[in-house]
Design a protein around this motif. Structure first.
Motif, PDB file in Angstrom:
ATOM      1  N   GLN A 104       0.785  -1.158  -0.133  1.00  0.00           N
ATOM      2  CA  GLN A 104       0.201  -0.146  -0.084  1.00  0.00           C
ATOM      3  C   GLN A 104       0.918   0.972  -0.007  1.00  0.00           C
ATOM      4  O   GLN A 104       1.601   1.540   0.860  1.00  0.00           O
ATOM      5  N   PRO A 105       0.752   1.992  -0.954  1.00  0.00           N
ATOM      6  CA  PRO A 105       1.699   3.127  -1.194  1.00  0.00           C
ATOM      7  C   PRO A 105       1.448   3.963   0.076  1.00  0.00           C
ATOM      8  O   PRO A 105       0.095   4.666   0.323  1.00  0.00           O
ATOM      9  N   LEU A 106       2.538   4.626   0.763  1.00  0.00           N
ATOM     10  CA  LEU A 106       2.337   5.525   1.689  1.00  0.00           C
ATOM     11  C   LEU A 106       2.684   7.150   1.449  1.00  0.00           C
ATOM     12  O   LEU A 106       2.121   8.111   1.542  1.00  0.00           O
ATOM     13  N   ALA A 107       3.980   6.954   0.597  1.00  0.00           N
ATOM     14  CA  ALA A 107       4.597   8.354   0.124  1.00  0.00           C
ATOM     15  C   ALA A 107       5.565   7.699  -1.157  1.00  0.00           C
ATOM     16  O   ALA A 107       5.345   6.753  -1.373  1.00  0.00           O
ATOM     17  N   TYR A 108       6.094   9.056  -1.830  1.00  0.00           N
ATOM     18  CA  TYR A 108       6.771   8.414  -2.759  1.00  0.00           C
ATOM     19  C   TYR A 108       8.006   7.558  -2.617  1.00  0.00           C
ATOM     20  O   TYR A 108       8.773   8.015  -1.791  1.00  0.00           O
ATOM     21  N   GLY A 109       7.927   6.350  -3.109  1.00  0.00           N
ATOM     22  CA  GLY A 109       8.921   5.546  -2.825  1.00  0.00           C
ATOM     23  C   GLY A 109       8.826   4.600  -1.853  1.00  0.00           C
ATOM     24  O   GLY A 109       9.665   3.890  -1.223  1.00  0.00           O
ATOM     25  N   LEU A 110       7.601   4.858  -0.799  1.00  0.00           N
ATOM     26  CA  LEU A 110       7.505   4.093   0.364  1.00  0.00           C
ATOM     27  C   LEU A 110       6.406   3.255   0.445  1.00  0.00           C
ATOM     28  O   LEU A 110       5.257   4.109   0.172  1.00  0.00           O
ATOM     29  N   ASP A 111       6.249   2.180   0.758  1.00  0.00           N
ATOM     30  CA  ASP A 111       4.859   1.368   0.805  1.00  0.00           C
ATOM     31  C   ASP A 111       4.845   0.693   2.236  1.00  0.00           C
ATOM     32  O   ASP A 111       5.690   0.449   2.762  1.00  0.00           O
ATOM     33  N   LEU A 112       3.828   0.569   2.692  1.00  0.00           N
ATOM     34  CA  LEU A 112       3.206  -0.179   3.712  1.00  0.00           C
ATOM     35  C   LEU A 112       3.219  -1.851   3.314  1.00  0.00           C
ATOM     36  O   LEU A 112       2.472  -2.066   2.111  1.00  0.00           O
ATOM     37  N   HIS A 113       3.745  -2.826   3.961  1.00  0.00           N
ATOM     38  CA  HIS A 113       3.868  -3.973   3.515  1.00  0.00           C
ATOM     39  C   HIS A 113       3.136  -5.236   4.431  1.00  0.00           C
ATOM     40  O   HIS A 113       3.635  -4.974   5.546  1.00  0.00           O
ATOM     41  N   LEU A 114       2.277  -5.666   4.005  1.00  0.00           N
ATOM     42  CA  LEU A 114       1.653  -6.767   4.892  1.00  0.00           C
ATOM     43  C   LEU A 114       1.630  -8.139   4.151  1.00  0.00           C
ATOM     44  O   LEU A 114       1.470  -8.097   2.840  1.00  0.00           O
ATOM     45  N   ALA A 115       1.950  -9.135   4.735  1.00  0.00           N
ATOM     46  CA  ALA A 115       1.993 -10.435   4.195  1.00  0.00           C
ATOM     47  C   ALA A 115       1.703 -11.808   5.274  1.00  0.00           C
ATOM     48  O   ALA A 115       2.291 -11.518   6.272  1.00  0.00           O
ATOM     49  N   ALA A 116       1.682 -12.701   4.541  1.00  0.00           N
ATOM     50  CA  ALA A 116       1.703 -14.009   5.283  1.00  0.00           C
ATOM     51  C   ALA A 116       2.429 -15.208   4.483  1.00  0.00           C
ATOM     52  O   ALA A 116       2.292 -15.335   3.280  1.00  0.00           O
ATOM     53  N   GLN A 117       3.337 -15.699   5.315  1.00  0.00           N
ATOM     54  CA  GLN A 117       4.412 -16.759   4.674  1.00  0.00           C
ATOM     55  C   GLN A 117       4.383 -18.176   5.302  1.00  0.00           C
ATOM     56  O   GLN A 117       4.387 -18.097   6.400  1.00  0.00           O
ATOM     57  N   TYR A 118       4.291 -19.194   4.480  1.00  0.00           N
ATOM     58  CA  TYR A 118       4.282 -20.584   5.148  1.00  0.00           C
ATOM     59  C   TYR A 118       5.899 -21.028   4.831  1.00  0.00           C
ATOM     60  O   TYR A 118       6.056 -21.153   3.817  1.00  0.00           O
ATOM     61  N   ASN A 119       6.239 -21.439   5.875  1.00  0.00           N
ATOM     62  CA  ASN A 119       7.642 -22.010   5.969  1.00  0.00           C
ATOM     63  C   ASN A 119       7.781 -23.425   5.852  1.00  0.00           C
ATOM     64  O   ASN A 119       7.009 -23.858   7.077  1.00  0.00           O
ATOM     65  N   PHE A 132       3.741 -13.689   9.969  1.00  0.00           N
ATOM     66  CA  PHE A 132       2.590 -12.773   9.689  1.00  0.00           C
ATOM     67  C   PHE A 132       3.574 -11.217   9.617  1.00  0.00           C
ATOM     68  O   PHE A 132       4.244 -11.008  10.590  1.00  0.00           O
ATOM     69  N   MET A 133       3.725 -11.035   8.392  1.00  0.00           N
ATOM     70  CA  MET A 133       4.718  -9.905   8.190  1.00  0.00           C
ATOM     71  C   MET A 133       3.940  -8.341   8.183  1.00  0.00           C
ATOM     72  O   MET A 133       2.965  -8.301   7.497  1.00  0.00           O
ATOM     73  N   VAL A 134       4.574  -7.411   8.845  1.00  0.00           N
ATOM     74  CA  VAL A 134       4.218  -6.137   8.781  1.00  0.00           C
ATOM     75  C   VAL A 134       5.334  -5.104   8.813  1.00  0.00           C
ATOM     76  O   VAL A 134       6.287  -5.374   9.654  1.00  0.00           O
ATOM     77  N   GLY A 135       5.531  -4.477   7.584  1.00  0.00           N
ATOM     78  CA  GLY A 135       6.583  -3.621   7.383  1.00  0.00           C
ATOM     79  C   GLY A 135       6.567  -2.576   6.513  1.00  0.00           C
ATOM     80  O   GLY A 135       5.753  -2.445   5.946  1.00  0.00           O
ATOM     81  N   PHE A 136       7.852  -2.172   6.043  1.00  0.00           N
ATOM     82  CA  PHE A 136       7.849  -1.151   4.952  1.00  0.00           C
ATOM     83  C   PHE A 136       8.533  -1.392   3.908  1.00  0.00           C
ATOM     84  O   PHE A 136       9.646  -2.454   4.030  1.00  0.00           O
ATOM     85  N   ALA A 137       8.413  -0.976   2.608  1.00  0.00           N
ATOM     86  CA  ALA A 137       9.182  -1.323   1.525  1.00  0.00           C
ATOM     87  C   ALA A 137       9.693   0.174   0.840  1.00  0.00           C
ATOM     88  O   ALA A 137       8.731   0.943   0.738  1.00  0.00           O
TER      89      ALA A 137
END
Length: 201
Positions: A165-180, A193-198
């Motif tokens: 989800q874009p927040l500002a120019y070049g910066l996104d909010l990142h949400l994801a789920a990953q099975y290992n 369960f991932m919460v972060g920035f890209a």
């Protein structure tokens, strides 16, 4: 050793692709990754873990496809109630240890990744991805002053679904789920369960 060489080759190819595809963009991620242990990991350290971090680099060879590499660490912990008696092999001798028992599992993934973006130009950018590589898994039990360890490296796969989800120019909010899914004598498995920035650059 063969697996590490394969990862080095994949990473080198990724860098070469970046040099050849000047029109592409790069992305760096930092994620907080609480994690749910599954299978044998849950049997050994069954508590949901709030201690995890993940970092990733990705290069977009097209607007729909990104290739990269990711690593991080997740730690799991369980305090076994009461006093335990455990038989262990120490230097070829079977010894019974008695005392308060604590179980720990730490996992460090090293994965080459491919992510496919379903709507690369939208306000929300959902994607599906797959990581291929391995997990260095450190397991140990502490009873009193004694510690029994079992460390090893496992080949693994990590399917993922997420959204940016874009927040500002070049910066996104990142949400994801990953099975290992690790494969070995004592297989590692969990859901992150991932919460972060890209950051794009």
């Amino acid at each position: 050793m063969r697996f590490i060489k394969t990862l080095i080759i994949l990473f080198t190819l990724l860098l070469n692709v970046q040099l050849l595809k000047a029109q592409g963009t790069s992305q760096f991620q930092v994620n907080y990754t609480p994690s749910l242990p599954l299978g044998d990991v849950a049997d050994y350290t069954g508590n949901f873990s709030f201690r995890g971090v993940n970092i990733a680099y990705e290069y977009h060879i097209t607007e729909y496809l990104g290739l990269g590499i990711t690593t991080g660490i997740n730690t799991y912990y369980e305090d076994i109630k009461g006093v335990e008696n455990v038989k262990v092999d120490i230097d070829g001798k079977i010894v019974t240890l008695s005392g308060k028992r604590y179980n720990y599992t730490n996992s460090v993934p090293i994965l080459a990744t491919a992510n496919y973006y379903l709507s690369p130009e939208g306000q929300l950018r959902p994607y599906v991805g797959l990581g291929i590589g391995g997990y260095y898994v450190m397991k140990w039990t502490e009873i009193g002053q004694y510690q029994v360890r079992d460390n090893g490296f496992q080949f693994g796969l990590a399917p993922r679904v997420g959204v940016l989800q874009p927040l500002a120019y070049g910066l996104d909010l990142h949400l994801a789920a990953q099975y290992n899914a690790g494969f070995g004598e004592d297989p590692f498995s969990s859901v992150d369960f991932m919460v972060g920035f890209a950051w794009k650059f």
